[in-house]
Design an enzyme around this catalytic site. Structure first.
Site, PDB file in Angstrom:
ATOM      1  N   ARG A 130      -9.355  -0.650   7.958  1.00 26.50           N
ATOM      2  CA  ARG A 130      -9.669   0.271   8.248  1.00 26.50           C
ATOM      3  C   ARG A 130      -9.694   1.137   9.797  1.00 26.50           C
ATOM      4  NH1 ARG A 130     -14.266  -1.235   3.689  1.00 26.50           N
ATOM      5  NH2 ARG A 130     -14.213   0.879   2.317  1.00 26.50           N
ATOM      6  N   CYS A 131      -8.951   1.413  10.484  1.00 24.65           N
ATOM      7  CA  CYS A 131      -9.249   1.575  11.482  1.00 24.65           C
ATOM      8  C   CYS A 131      -8.897   3.324  11.856  1.00 24.65           C
ATOM      9  CB  CYS A 131      -7.532   0.720  12.709  1.00 24.65           C
ATOM     10  SG  CYS A 131      -6.084   1.288  11.908  1.00 24.65           S
ATOM     11  N   GLU A 186     -13.006   5.018   5.634  1.00 27.33           N
ATOM     12  CA  GLU A 186     -12.612   4.523   7.329  1.00 27.33           C
ATOM     13  C   GLU A 186     -14.233   4.588   7.818  1.00 27.33           C
ATOM     14  OE1 GLU A 186      -8.752   3.467   8.168  1.00 27.33           O
ATOM     15  OE2 GLU A 186      -9.244   3.915   5.864  1.00 27.33           O
ATOM     16  N   GLN A 230       0.738  -1.499   0.115  1.00 31.60           N
ATOM     17  CA  GLN A 230      -0.593   0.110  -0.298  1.00 31.60           C
ATOM     18  C   GLN A 230       0.616   1.553   0.595  1.00 31.60           C
ATOM     19  OE1 GLN A 230      -3.407  -2.193   2.765  1.00 31.60           O
ATOM     20  NE2 GLN A 230      -3.516  -0.014   2.799  1.00 31.60           N
TER      21      GLN A 230
END
Lengths: 168, 292, 784
Positions: C366-367, C735, C219
Site C-alpha cells: 500500500r505504498c 492506501e 494484480q
C-alpha cells in the site's frame, strides 16, 4: 571446557556464533600436532560421526548424526585443515549441509607446550548458519553448536589421553 | 513447505501406542496436538518415519482433580484446562493464567499440556508453570509406569526423561491449599509469539502471613525452563515485604541466562525476568488479599 | 455535496459485499484450487548464500527421485533466450534462474518438475549446488563505495542504479542556509513485506490449440499478457491470462516472478500443465518487499514556526535487481509528495538507489509508489521541528497547511493537488479525541513520571495513476477501461481492466453502474481478471481503481444512458430533446407523471427499439486528467510502561477525506485494514538481513502479523472534499491508512519519551528499543 561469549552480534541476531575453549591434554605438543594435522583422525573426532572419508592430506569429508528432540538427521561436513608452518597453530574450514541449510565454520587451535610434558590446546571458532536450520532452529542452534564443538575438542583430548596401540 | 514422507498409525489404546513406539524406536514420534511437531515436519527439520496418533485413545483424555492432585491426561487440550469449571478457584490461579496465554486461542484448541511438557521448548509456558508448582509426569513404557518429578523430567532443550519406546501419559499438579495463589507474567511481541520473557510464581502463606512455600520459575531464560531456587529460599519463612520481593526479583534476574534474539538483548531479558517475578509475586499476594 | 445516499440511489449505500458469501464459506476459487488433468508440480531450489559464484549444479540424484520428470537451471533457460526477464521499471532485468552467480539469499537456482508436490519437494532437496562465496554487501551506504561490484552484467560497473531529483536545488539550499531555525534528521523507513495471506502462484497450460492458458495471482493481468508476449515471442492473441480470486495483493502480486516463467517453460517443454505455489518462506524472502528508504530530511523555518524550505536526500536500497514496479518516468515513484499538506516556499527532493545482496522489489504494501515513505518522513520531521521550536506539533502543522482557498494547489515538487480542507479535518480530530483534556492528563502524568504520548499525522497523499502525459508502465499508458452491457430484464454486467484482490470491486462497481442507471446493484455482475473478456487495463494497486476505473465505469454508464435515452424517447413518444433523466427515471421534461424506468427501457432495447441500434451497451477508456489527493488527520494516544518498554495504544482516531464515498462499509474495511498494517509496521515488522546476508525474518514466527487481540480499536470519522475532476468526485482510500498511520504511532511514542530527551527512534518501535532509549536517557540524567 568452553567459555560461551555473547552468542551473537549486538542486536542479537544469533546466527553468527562464536566459541572458544581450552583442553588440557596429557601428552606432548608434538604428538598433539601430529594428531590434529591428520585428516582421518580429526574427522573421527566429530561428535556422532557416522562416516569418514579422507580426500587428501588436508581434506576430509564426514557425516555426523544430529538429534535434538524432534530434529534428527544427517549433516555432511567438508573439513579443510590449514596447518601453520610454525607447527604451533592449525586453522580449519568446515562447511556443512543438511536440512536444506548451510553451515560455514572457521576454527583455529593453538598447540601450546605446557612445559611439563603436557599440552594446552586453545581453540576458538566461528560459525555462520543459513537456511531453515538457522531461521527456524535459531533459538536452539547456539546451544547445540556449542555442545558439538566442545564435544569435538573433548574427543581430541580423549583420543590422545587413552592408551593407543600405535602413536606414530 | 511439504513434509518428507512418513507412515501414519492410529492407536486406540495406550498399550497399542507403546507397542508401536517400541517397534520403531527413535524413528517414531507421538502425535497428539501436533502444534509443535507438525511445523517442525513441514520445515523438514523433523522427519519421523512413523507418526503414532494417540488422539483416539480415550483413556488419555481426562482432567481429574482428586486426592490432592490435578491429573491431566496426555490428550487433554490447553483449552480444556482454560475452560474447566473449577479453574476460577484462586488456588489454581497460576495454571489459569498460563492456560490463557499459551500460544493463541486457535492453537489451544489442539495443543496439549503433556505434549508441551514433552516438547520442552526453552520458551514454553507449561514447563515453567510445572516447575513453579512442583508437578510430576507419568511415563509409561513396556515395563510399566513411573512418575518423574518435573525437575528431573526436563533434561535439556527439546529433551526430556522420556526414553525410546516410552510415552508420557499424564501430568500431575499437586493441589495447592486454600492459602495459595499464583501468577504467570508473560511478555510477548504479539499473541502467539514465544515469550520474550515469562515468570511463573506460586506462593503459599502461613496463618501468620509469612511465606510457607514459594515456587518461582522463568521461561526463555536458558536452555530449559529454569527454577530459581535462590529466589524461593529468600521468601520462605519471611513476610513478603517489598524488600524481600525485590531481593527475590534480583536473584531471578541474575540467574536468568537468556539468548539475545530479535525479541531483545540479553540485558533486556534479564531485566524483564526480575520485573516479571516482582509483578508475579505482587499479583499472587494481591489475590491472597495480602499486602506487600 | 451531501454524503447521504439519495433515496433510490446506490451511491453512499453501505451495502454488504456481494463477493463475501463465497469467501467466508470457503467457496472462493483461488489459483491453488485449480487442478488440471496431468498437472505437474514445480518446486524451486534456492540459494542459502547471499552472494556466491555457482561452481556446479548436480541434478543426477534429483532425477532419480520417484516422480521427478525434469530439472532445469539458468543455463537451460539462457539457451532458450529466457535467462533474464525485464523488470517492470524497464531499466533493469533480473535472472529467472541464477546464471553464473547468486545475488541474494533464497534466490532461485533450479526448477524441479514432478508428479506431486511431495515429489517436487523431495527432488528439490536432492539437487546439489556447489557455491563459491563472495563478499556480501547488505548496507546501501557500503554499496555506494563500489568496493564490491554486485552487477558485472550491467554496462556501468557500479552499484549506483540512478539519481533522481525534483524541485529547486539552489533556491532550497539558499533558503536553508538563511533560515533562522533548522532541523535535520536521518529517518529510516525499514524494509518490510506485505505478506498477503495467499502467497504467489500459477498454473500454466498450453491447450490443444497451442494457446497458453495462464492462471496466475496477478494484480495486472493485461500487463502480464503483453509482457509475456514480448518476453516469450508468443503472439498476444495466443496468450490467455486469468486471475481468479486473489487472497490479498498489496503490491506483492504486481511483479512477474521467476516461478511464473519456469512454470510456462515447463508446460511448453513437457507438454503438461504445471502448477507452482510458493511457500510462506519463499514469499517473504524472494518476492516484492516494501520500503527500505534512508531519508535525510532538512527543514528550515522562521522562529515562529513557518517553514521556509524542505530538502530530502534519500538513499534507496533496492536489493539485487531494480524490480521496483514504478511508472517509467518515476524511478522514485511519487516521492515528490514529500511536501505533504504544507505550503513550503522552497523544496528539493532527491533519491539515489543502490544494489545490495537482498531480495529485489521496493514497491508494495500500500505504498502508493513511495508515498508511504514520503509521508512518514515529512510527518515525523514536523514533530522534530515542533520539538526544536518548543511548539505544539498541532500549531506548527496548522501554521503551514495549504489553505482551502489555495486549491487547486501547485506544490514546489510538481503536483497539482485537486482539493482538501486540512484545517477542518484537524479540527474534527481535535474535538473527537478530546485534545484539551488529553493535554491536561499528560501534564499531570508527567509530574508523576508516567509516560503518555499524543501523536498526529496530517497527511496528504497522491493516487490514481495516472494521466497519460506523465505515466506509463513499460510504455503502456495508465488509463483504465469499462465495458457495460445491460440485459433485456434489467440486469447487467460490467467488465473492467482492474483486478480486485479483496477491495470489494464486485460491489463498488455494481453500485456505480446502478447509481448512474437506476438499476439494482445486486443484479449488476462484475467481471475482472480474464484477458479474453475484460477490456485492457493497468490493474489494481496504488489505489488507482476508483479514481481511474471508477471514472471509466461512470463514463461508460453515461454513454449507456445516452443510448437508453433514445429508446426512452421512443417509448414516451416524444423527441429526444424532451426527455430528461430525473430521480433515476427517464421523464418528459416538466411532466413527471410521464416516465419510464431504465428496466423498461432495457427490455425495449431488445424488443421495441424502433430505428435505434438494438441492445444496450457501451464502453469507455478513461485517461484521468490528474491524480487525486486523499488526505487525513490521524491521532494516536499511547501509554509507555517504563519497566518493560511496552507501548499500549490507548486510542487511535482516523479522520479521512477520500472524496465522495461509494460504499461506506467497504471504505471502513479498507481503513481498518490499512491502520492495522500501519500498526504492524510501526511496532513489529521488519525484514532484516544480518551482515552475512542472512534473511532473519523468513516465516511468521519472525515476521509478525498482529492478531485481533492486540490490534487497537479503530475510531473513524470523515471530512469530504470531492475531487473536482473525477466523474463521481471520488478519490480512493485503500492506501491512505497505511500512508498516514505509522507517523501517528511513532510521533505518539516519541512524545511520550520526550521528557527524557528522546527525539527520534526508527521503526519498528520494539519493547527492547524503547527500554534502551529510556535507560540511556536515565543514565544521561544521572551523569548530568
Amino acid at each position: 571446557m568452553a567459555r560461551h561469549p555473547s552468542g551473537g552480534s549486538e542486536d542479537g541476531t544469533g546466527v553468527n556464533l562464536q566459541y572458544s575453549g581450552e583442553e588440557k591434554i596429557a601428552v606432548g605438543p608434538g604428538v598433539v600436532w601430529a594428531f590434529v594435522t591428520d585428516p582421518g583422525k580429526v574427522g573421527r573426532c566429530m561428535p556422532e560421526v557416522k562416516e569418514v572419508a579422507v580426500q587428501d592430506q588436508t581434506h576430509v569429508d564426514a557425516v555426523v548424526q544430529v538429534a535434538v528432540g524432534p530434529v534428527r538427521g544427517k549433516f555432511k561436513l567438508k573439513v579443510e585443515l590449514l596447518p601453520d608452518a610454525s607447527g604451533r597453530r592449525i586453522d580449519m574450514k568446515i562447511s556443512g549441509g543438511g536440512f536444506g541449510s548451510a553451515v560455514d565454520m572457521t576454527a583455529g587451535a593453538d598447540v601450546v607446550d605446557a612445559g611439563d610434558g603436557t599440552t594446552l590446546l586453545k581453540w576458538s571458532g566461528q560459525a555462520i548458519a543459513r537456511g531453515p536450520v538457522a531461521a527456524v532452529g535459531g533459538r536452539v542452534l547456539d546451544a547445540q553448536a556449542k555442545k558439538l564443538i566442545e564435544q569435538a575438542f573433548a574427543n581430541v583430548r580423549r583420543e590422545l589421553s587413552a592408551p593407543m596401540v600405535d602413536q606414530a | 513447505m511439504i513434509p518428507a514422507a512418513f507412515e501414519y498409525v492410529r492407536a486406540h489404546s495406550i498399550d497399542e501406542a507403546i507397542a508401536h513406539l517400541q517397534q520403531h524406536g527413535g524413528d517414531a514420534r507421538v502425535l497428539a496436538g501436533g502444534q509443535s511437531l507438525i511445523p517442525a515436519m513441514r520445515f523438514r527439520l523433523a522427519r519421523p518415519a512413523v507418526l503414532v496418533d494417540i488422539n483416539s485413545v480415550r483413556d488419555l483424555s481426562y482432567l481429574r482433580a482428586s486426592d490432592g492432585v490435578l491429573e491431566i491426561g496426555a490428550t487433554s487440550r490447553d483449552s480444556d484446562v482454560e475452560r474447566a469449571g473449577w479453574i476460577g478457584d484462586r488456588r489454581w490461579s497460576l495454571i489459569h493464567d498460563v492456560s490463557r496465554v499459551v500460544a493463541d486461542p486457535v492453537v489451544r484448541q489442539m495443543g496439549t499440556v503433556v505434549g508441551s511438557l514433552c516438547h520442552n521448548d526453552p520458551s514454553g509456558d507449561w514447563t515453567t508453570a510445572a516447575l513453579a508448582s512442583r508437578a510430576e509426569v507419568v511415563v509409561r513404557g513396556k515395563a510399566g509406569a513411573r512418575t518423574v518429578p518435573i525437575d528431573e523430567f526436563l533434561v535439556d532443550s527439546f529433551t526430556t526423561a522420556v526414553g525410546e519406546g516410552e510415552m508420557a501419559v499424564a501430568a500431575r499438579f499437586p493441589k495447592p491449599d486454600d492459602r495459595t495463589a499464583g501468577s504467570y507474567q508473560k511478555i510477548e511481541r504479539k499473541v502467539g509469539d514465544f515469550a520474550t520473557a515469562a515468570a511463573a510464581v506460586q506462593i503459599s502463606l502461613n496463618a501468620d502471613g509469612t511465606v510457607r512455600a514459594a515456587g518461582i520459575a522463568l521461561s526463555a531464560a536458558g536452555p530449559c525452563a529454569l527454577r530459581v531456587d535462590e529466589a524461593e529460599r529468600l521468601l520462605v519463612g519471611r513476610e513478603p515485604r517489598d524488600e524481600t520481593i525485590r531481593a527475590a526479583a534480583d536473584a531471578a534476574s541474575r540467574r536468568s541466562a537468556p539468548q539475545a534474539d530479535l525479541r531483545g538483548g540479553v540485558d533486556y531479558k534479564k531485566h524483564l525476568a526480575g520485573v516479571l517475578v516482582a509483578r508475579g509475586l505482587r499479583q499472587a499476594l494481591a489475590r491472597l488479599g495480602a499486602r506487600a | 455535496m451531501s454524503t447521504e445516499p439519495k433515496p433510490g440511489g446506490s451511491l453512499g449505500v453501505a451495502m454488504k459485499r456481494k463477493e463475501d458469501p463465497r469467501f467466508i464459506q470457503g467457496k472462493g476459487r483461488y489459483v491453488d484450487d485449480i487442478s488440471l488433468p496431468g498437472m505437474l508440480h514445480l518446486a524451486i531450489v534456492r540459494s542459502p548464500y547471499p552472494h556466491a559464484g555457482i561452481t556446479s549444479i548436480d541434478i543426477s540424484e534429483a532425477m532419480r527421485v520417484p516422480g521427478v520428470r525434469a530439472v532445469i537451471t539458468g543455463k537451460d533457460l539462457e539457451a532458450a533466450g529466457l535467462g533474464w526477464l525485464p523488470t517492470f521499471h524497464g531499466f533493469d532485468k533480473q535472472m529467472v534462474l541464477a546464471i553464473g552467480k547468486v545475488l541474494f539469499q533464497y534466490q532461485e537456482v533450479a526448477a524441479v518438475f514432478a508428479e506431486s508436490r511431495g515429489a517436487a519437494a523431495d527432488g528439490a532437496e536432492a539437487v546439489h549446488v556447489e557455491y563459491a562465496p563472495l563478499p556480501v554487501v547488505t548496507d546501501p551506504f557500503a554499496a555506494r563505495t563500489d568496493q564490491v561490484i554486485l552487477r558485472p552484467d550491467r554496462e556501468k560497473k557500479t552499484n549506483h542504479i540512478y539519481h533522481w531529483e525534483v524541485g529547486d536545488k539552489d533556491a532550497t539550499a539558499r533558503a536553508l542556509r538563511t533560515s533562522p531555525r533548522r532541523i535535520s534528521q536521518r529517518i529510516w523507513f525499514q524494509r518490510c513485506h506485505p505478506a498477503p495471506l495467499e502467497p504467489c502462484g500459477c498454473v500454466a497450460q498450453f491447450d490443444a490449440m497451442g494457446r497458453l492458458q495462464f492462471y496466475v495471482t496477478s494484480q495486472a493481468p493485461h500487463v502480464y499478457r503483453t509482457a509475456l508476449a514480448i518476453v516469450t515471442g508468443i503472439a498476444e492473441d495466443k496468450i490467455h491470462v486469468i486471475s481468479p480470486d486473489i487472497g490479498g495483493g498489496f503490491g506483492n502480486k504486481v511483479p512477474v516472478y521467476p516461478g511464473y516463467v519456469c512454470a510456462i517453460v515447463g508446460a511448453l517443454k513437457l507438454g503438461r500443465p504445471v502448477k507452482w505455489i510458493e511457500s510462506r518462506t519463499e514469499n517473504l524472502t524472494s518476492t516484492g518487499f516494501a520500503r527500505d528508504y534512508h531519508m535525510d530530511v532538512e527543514i528550515g523555518a522562521t522562529d515562529d514556526g513557518r517553514m521556509t524550505a524542505l530538502h530530502v536526500a534519500t538513499t534507496a536500497d533496492h536489493g539485487a535487481f531494480d524490480a521496483a514496479a514504478d511508472p517509467t518516468k518515476y524511478p522514485a515513484g511519487m516521492f515528490g509528495i514529500v511536501t505533504g499538506s504544507y505550503d513550503v516556499p522552497a523544496a528539493h527532493a532527491e533519491v539515489d538507489a543502490y544494489f545490495t545482496n537482498k531480495a529485489p522489489g521496493g514497491i508494495a504494501y500500500r505504498c502508493s509508489f513511495r508515498v508511504t515513505e514520503a509521508s512518514y518522513a515529512i510527518e515525523r520531521a514536523m514533530d522534530i521541528l515542533a520539538d526544536e521550536l518548543r511548539m505544539d506539533p498541532v500549531e506548527v502543522r496548522r501554521k503551514n497547511f495549504v489553505r482551502k482557498d489555495q486549491f487547486p494547489y501547485q506544490s514546489r515538487l510538481g503536483f497539482t493537488y485537486d482539493s482538501g480542507d486540512y484545517q477542518k479535518a484537524l479540527d474534527v480530530a481535535l474535538e473527537k479525541i478530546g485534545y484539551k483534556e488529553l493535554l491536561k492528563e499528560q501534564t499531570a502524568k508527567r509530574l508523576r513520571g508516567e509516560l503518555m504520548g499524543i501523536g498526529f499525522s496530517t497527511f496528504t497523499e497522491v493516487v490514481g495513476a495516472g494521466p497519460s502525459k506523465h505515466f506509463d508502465i513499460l510504455g503502456i499508458k495508465m488509463f483504465d477501461s469499462a465495458e457495460i452491457r445491460i440485459h433485456p430484464t434489467g440486469a447487467g454486467i460490467v467488465r473492467t481492466g482492474t483486478k480486485s484482490q479483496g477491495q470489494g470491486h464486485e460491489t463498488t462497481w455494481a453500485q456505480i453502474v446502478a447509481e448512474e442507471l437506476g438499476l439494482d446493484p445486486q443484479n449488476i455482475m462484475v467481471e475482472e481478471g480474464d484477458t479474453d473478456t475484460a477490456p485492457y487495463g493497468l490493474g489494481t494497486y496504488a489505489s488507482r481503481s476508483t479514481p481511474v476505473a471508477g471514472g471509466a465505469i461512470a463514463m461508460a454508464a453515461r454513454r449507456v444512458r445516452e443510448k437508453a435515452k433514445k429508446v426512452a424517447a421512443h417509448l414516451l413518444e416524444v423527441g429526444e430533446a424532451d426527455v430528461e433523466w430525473q430521480d433515476y427515471k427517464f421523464q418528459v421534461k416538466g411532466v413527471p407523471a410521464k416516465s419510464v424506468t431504465m428496466k423498461e427501457v432495457a427490455f425495449a432495447a431488445y424488443t421495441n427499439m424502433s430505428q435505434n441500434e438494438p441492445g444496450l451497451e457501451a464502453s469507455y477508456y478513461y485517461d484521468p486528467p490528474n491524480m487525486t489527493f486523499p488526505s487525513g488527520c490521524y491521532v494516536a494516544v499511547v501509554d509507555v510502561d517504563r519497566e518493560t518498554g511496552e507501548v499500549k495504544v490507548r486510542r487511535f482516531l482516523a479522520v479521512d477525506d477520500c472524496g465522495i464515498i461509494i460504499n461506506p462499509l467497504i471504505v471502513e474495511g479498507q481503513i481498518h485494514g490499512g491502520l492495522t498494517e500501519g500498526f504492524a509496521i510501526a511496532f513489529m515488522q521488519e525484514i532484516q538481513y544480518d551482515s552475512d546476508g542472512n534473511n532473519l525474518n523468513t516465516n511468521f514466527t519472525d515476521y509478525l502479523l498482529p492478531t485481533s487481540l492486540e490490534t487497537p480499536h479503530w475510531e473513524t470519522a470523515k471530512v469530504t472534499t470531492p475531487s473536482p475532476h473525477h466523474p463521481i468526485g471520488a478519490k480512493g482510500v485503500g492506501e491512505s491508512p497505511n500512508v498516514g498511520s505509522p507517523a501517528a504511532f511513532v510521533n505518539a511514542v516519541i512524545d511520550a519519551l520526550s521528557p527524557l530527551g528522546v527525539r527520534h527512534l526508527d521503526m519498528p518501535i520494539t519493547r527492547d528499543k524503547v527500554w534502551r532509549a529510556i535507560r540511556a536517557a536515565e543514565a544521561k540524567t544521572a551523569l548530568a
